[in-house]
Design an enzyme around this catalytic site. Structure first.
Site, mmCIF file in Angstrom:
data_model
loop_
_atom_site.group_PDB
_atom_site.id
_atom_site.type_symbol
_atom_site.label_atom_id
_atom_site.label_comp_id
_atom_site.label_asym_id
_atom_site.label_seq_id
_atom_site.Cartn_x
_atom_site.Cartn_y
_atom_site.Cartn_z
ATOM 1 N N GLU A 63 0.798 -1.223 0.000
ATOM 2 C CA GLU A 63 0.000 0.000 0.000
ATOM 3 C C GLU A 63 0.832 1.275 0.000
ATOM 4 O OE1 GLU A 63 -4.046 -0.565 2.383
ATOM 5 O OE2 GLU A 63 -2.415 -1.654 3.308
ATOM 6 N N ASP A 80 -12.564 -0.003 -3.438
ATOM 7 C CA ASP A 80 -13.704 -0.839 -3.838
ATOM 8 C C ASP A 80 -14.983 -0.301 -3.230
ATOM 9 O OD1 ASP A 80 -14.313 -2.555 -1.208
ATOM 10 O OD2 ASP A 80 -12.154 -2.285 -1.385
ATOM 11 N N GLY A 129 -13.034 0.428 1.626
ATOM 12 C CA GLY A 129 -14.207 0.250 0.765
ATOM 13 C C GLY A 129 -15.183 1.393 0.989
HETATM 14 N N1 ADE Z 1 -10.239 -2.336 2.855
HETATM 15 C C1 ADE Z 1 -10.401 -2.145 1.527
HETATM 16 N N2 ADE Z 1 -11.600 -2.558 1.126
HETATM 17 C C2 ADE Z 1 -12.237 -3.034 2.221
HETATM 18 C C3 ADE Z 1 -13.505 -3.613 2.435
HETATM 19 N N3 ADE Z 1 -14.354 -3.801 1.419
HETATM 20 N N4 ADE Z 1 -13.821 -4.011 3.688
HETATM 21 C C4 ADE Z 1 -12.947 -3.831 4.705
HETATM 22 N N5 ADE Z 1 -11.740 -3.302 4.558
HETATM 23 C C5 ADE Z 1 -11.379 -2.898 3.320
#
Ligand code: ADE
Length: 253
Positions: free
Chosen positions: A12, A216, A78
């Site tokens: 990252e 995401d 996310g």
């Molecule tokens: N880090 C990146 N995406 C995530 C997700 N969908 N849920 C939890 N941590 C995350």
């Protein structure tokens, strides 16, 4: 003075560790801590691995063993809001633990020792980081090629300040995401470490910040392209944001 950088996964922050001058490595509790300086700022960099326990253990150790004055946690998250898109940056304000629930003994989300349901990041640093992340997103094409951005559907990324929820689950189902949104409507993104670092920093009175790059939409597609995003997008964001921060570090102190 010494500045702590915590990141869940090495990927990252790209090549950040390679840029540390006078670098030394110390292994504690199965993690490597890299000390040295970045753009003139004395730092300790560590990869906590995923999850709240890993993050809390790392934060505690970095504070106690390296005498840290300030901590930044940086990584991906996310989205939890329709206004927050892949490629946007969230600068954390209040950090919640969405999976902490000792009710009816305590209020839902209340941290028993502290009597608080969330921990705030440092306001002054948050403002500096928000401005700097805005500059970065406005000039995104200086650092990432248009075709790479297009591959991930990133058109005009933005940086916003807002609340973040952490929990020991990678969220990849609509219903799960919805229940977090229902319980914590102000939250902009979900991740797995920020609030744990926040709790430890609060307990030790160390100012902290959390920066999250949206990888995401925390639904059934969350895992698709995750590693590619970290490699090609998040690593560049994190590196450039930290570089910009350290370049102005002593001016703003
Ligand atoms: N880090 C990146 N995406 C995530 C997700 N969908 N849920 C939890 N941590 C995350």
């Amino acid at each position: 003075m010494r500045f702590g950088i915590i990141c869940a996964m090495e990927e990252e922050v790209g090549m950040l560790a390679e840029f540390i001058l006078d670098r030394k490595v110390m292994n504690r509790g199965m993690r490597d801590y890299y000390t040295g300086s970045l753009w003139g700022v004395p730092v300790v960099l560590v990869y906590s691995r995923m999850g709240k326990v890993a993050a809390a253990a790392t934060a505690t150790n970095i504070i106690l063993e390296f005498d840290i004055d300030e901590i930044i946690f940086i990584g991906v998250a996310g989205s939890c809001s329709k206004n927050v898109n892949i490629g946007d940056i969230v600068i954390g304000k209040s950090l919640y633990q969405h999976d902490l629930d000792a009710s009816p003994i305590f209020r839902k989300h209340e941290i028993p020792l502290l009597g608080k349901t969330y921990i705030d990041t440092n306001e002054k640093i948050r403002k500096v980081l928000t401005d700097l992340c805005r500059q970065f997103t406005l000039n995104i094409s200086d650092n990432i090629q248009e075709n790479v951005l297009k591959d991930f559907g990133i058109i005009s990324p933005k940086a916003i300040t807002g609340d973040i929820a952490s929990g020991d689950r990678f969220i990849s189902a609509k219903e799960e995401l919805q229940s977090i949104k229902d319980a914590l409507p102000s939250v902009l993104c979900v991740e797995m470490e920020g609030a744990a670092v926040g709790q430890v920093c609060y307990e030790y009175n160390v100012p902290f910040s959390v920066i999250r790059i949206i990888s995401d939409t925390a639904d059934e597609n969350a895992h698709v392209d995750f590693e590619k995003f970290v490699d090609q997008i998040a690593s560049i964001y994190s590196f450039e944001i930290l570089k910009k921060y350290f370049e102005i570090f002593f001016e703003i102190k």
